[in-house]
Every structure is written in structure tokens, then in C-alpha cells.
Motif scaffolding. Structure first.
Motif, PDB file in Angstrom:
ATOM      1  N   HIS A 196       0.839  -1.209   0.000  1.00  0.00           N
ATOM      2  CA  HIS A 196       0.000   0.000   0.000  1.00  0.00           C
ATOM      3  C   HIS A 196       0.875   1.260   0.000  1.00  0.00           C
ATOM      4  N   ASP A 218      -4.650   8.011  -1.358  1.00  0.00           N
ATOM      5  CA  ASP A 218      -4.597   6.983  -0.318  1.00  0.00           C
ATOM      6  C   ASP A 218      -5.731   5.980  -0.538  1.00  0.00           C
ATOM      7  N   HIS A 239       3.293   7.835   4.692  1.00  0.00           N
ATOM      8  CA  HIS A 239       2.043   8.391   5.235  1.00  0.00           C
ATOM      9  C   HIS A 239       1.358   7.533   6.304  1.00  0.00           C
TER      10      HIS A 239
END
Ligand SMILES: [Fe+2]
Length: 193
Positions: free
Chosen positions: A23, A109, A52
Motif C-alpha cells: 500500500h 490513499d 504516510h
């Protein structure tokens, strides 16, 4: 400015699960493409993208509550920490995305999650995925139902772009790295869902 090497050191010291690292890479490549779109610093945006979800594996129930202090102490610039915090705006932080970097991170995201799910179903993975096919899946609420379309729409509105425009940029940005993000497709021995 946060370097990609430093982002990887910091992230990988906290995150070990393969799917979370994938991811991070998806978001990193999508952010690189968004930086190119805006004529900004590609590697810097990739670094922020990679880092992040720094605290997510260790603190899934308190995401982004264990990010600000350790990253500032580790020497990550305040503006990069702010960018990271802003991707949880309205969900787990009150830090509103203001810059194009922040708005892009907030959007990609979630968007890369649907792109990944969509590409995983295809024999050739992301390599021959077109935006049109992706948008059909995006509009099918039953597909990858856990991915929050409203959040993606909200992010695209902040950017002043359509979902399809942002998806086109992200898909094109992820394609060259299909092997690295395990999206070569089922024909190539990649994962299927
Ligand atoms: Fe994330």
C-alpha cells in the motif's frame, strides 16, 4: 526536505506487513505521478506518500495519533508531518488538506486501494488497465465496497479535478512499477483476489 531513503528507513522500522508495504508503494508511485502533473518535486512527494501510514501497523485503532511527535523528533520537516496528518482529515485528524501535495495524498490513499483491487482481478494486472474500465468498477458500489468513494470524491473536489482525471494519472504512474507492486496480473503469477 524528507528524502525517499529517510522515508523508507522510518516507515520500514515500524511497518512489516507485506500488504501494508505494498500500500505504501502504491501511494508512493501515485504521488510521484501527481507531483509530475503539478510540476512539483516528484521524489519529495513519493517520500511523503511512502511514509504516510507510519503508525498504522502499530496503532491501527489510533491511526495518526502516534505520528507527529516521533516524526518531528526523527527530523522530518514540520510541513511533511502536517501533510501526513492531513490525509486523515475528518476521519482521525482535524488537519485540513491545503496544498496540492496534501490534497493529492488525501485522495490517492483511498483511490489506489480501488485501483489495486481492480488490477488484481485482471489477467494482465495493471499493465493493460484503462481508466474507462477502472471507472466502471469505481461506479459499481459493490466492487471493493470497503473503499470509501465519498472520500475520493471529496479529495477530487478539493483538487478541482474529476475522479477519472486523477485515476488516469495514478494508473499511468503505477503501471511502470507493476512488478514492484505485485500487479503484473494472474497470468504472470501475480496475486488474484
Ligand atoms: Fe494509507
Amino acid at each position: 526536505m524528507l528524502t525517499l531513503q529517510r522515508a523508507k528507513e522510518l516507515h520500514d522500522s515500524q511497518v512489516t506487513e507485506a500488504h501494508l508495504i505494498l500500500h505504501a508503494k502504491n501511494v508512493m508511485y501515485a504521488m510521484g505521478a501527481m507531483a509530475d502533473h503539478f510540476g512539483e518535486d516528484r521524489v519529495h512527494w513519493m517520500a511523503v506518500g511512502y511514509l504516510h501510514d507510519y503508525d498504522y501497523e502499530q496503532h491501527p485503532e489510533a491511526h495518526l495519533q502516534f505520528t507527529e511527535q516521533p516524526l518531528l523528533e526523527a527530523g522530518v520537516p514540520a510541513e511533511d508531518v502536517r501533510a501526513i496528518l492531513s490525509h486523515g482529515y475528518g476521519i482521525c485528524t482535524e488537519v485540513k488538506p491545503e496544498t496540492n501535495l496534501e490534497k493529492s495524498l488525501f485522495t490517492v490513499d483511498e483511490l489506489t486501494g480501488i485501483i489495486q483491487a481492480c488490477a488484481r482481478m485482471r489477467p494482465k494486472g495493471i499493465t493493460d488497465l484503462e481508466t474507462k474500465s477502472f471507472m466502471k468498477k469505481f461506479k459499481d458500489k459493490k466492487f471493493a465496497a470497503k473503499c470509501n468513494r465519498a472520500l475520493i470524491q471529496q479529495g477530487c473536489e478539493m483538487l478541482g479535478m474529476s475522479v477519472s482525471e486523477v485515476a488516469e494519472i495514478c494508473i499511468a504512474g503505477m503501471k511502470p512499477y507493476a512488478a514492484d507492486i505485485a500487479l503484473l496480473g494472474t497470468e504472470e503469477g501475480g496475486e488474484s483476489c
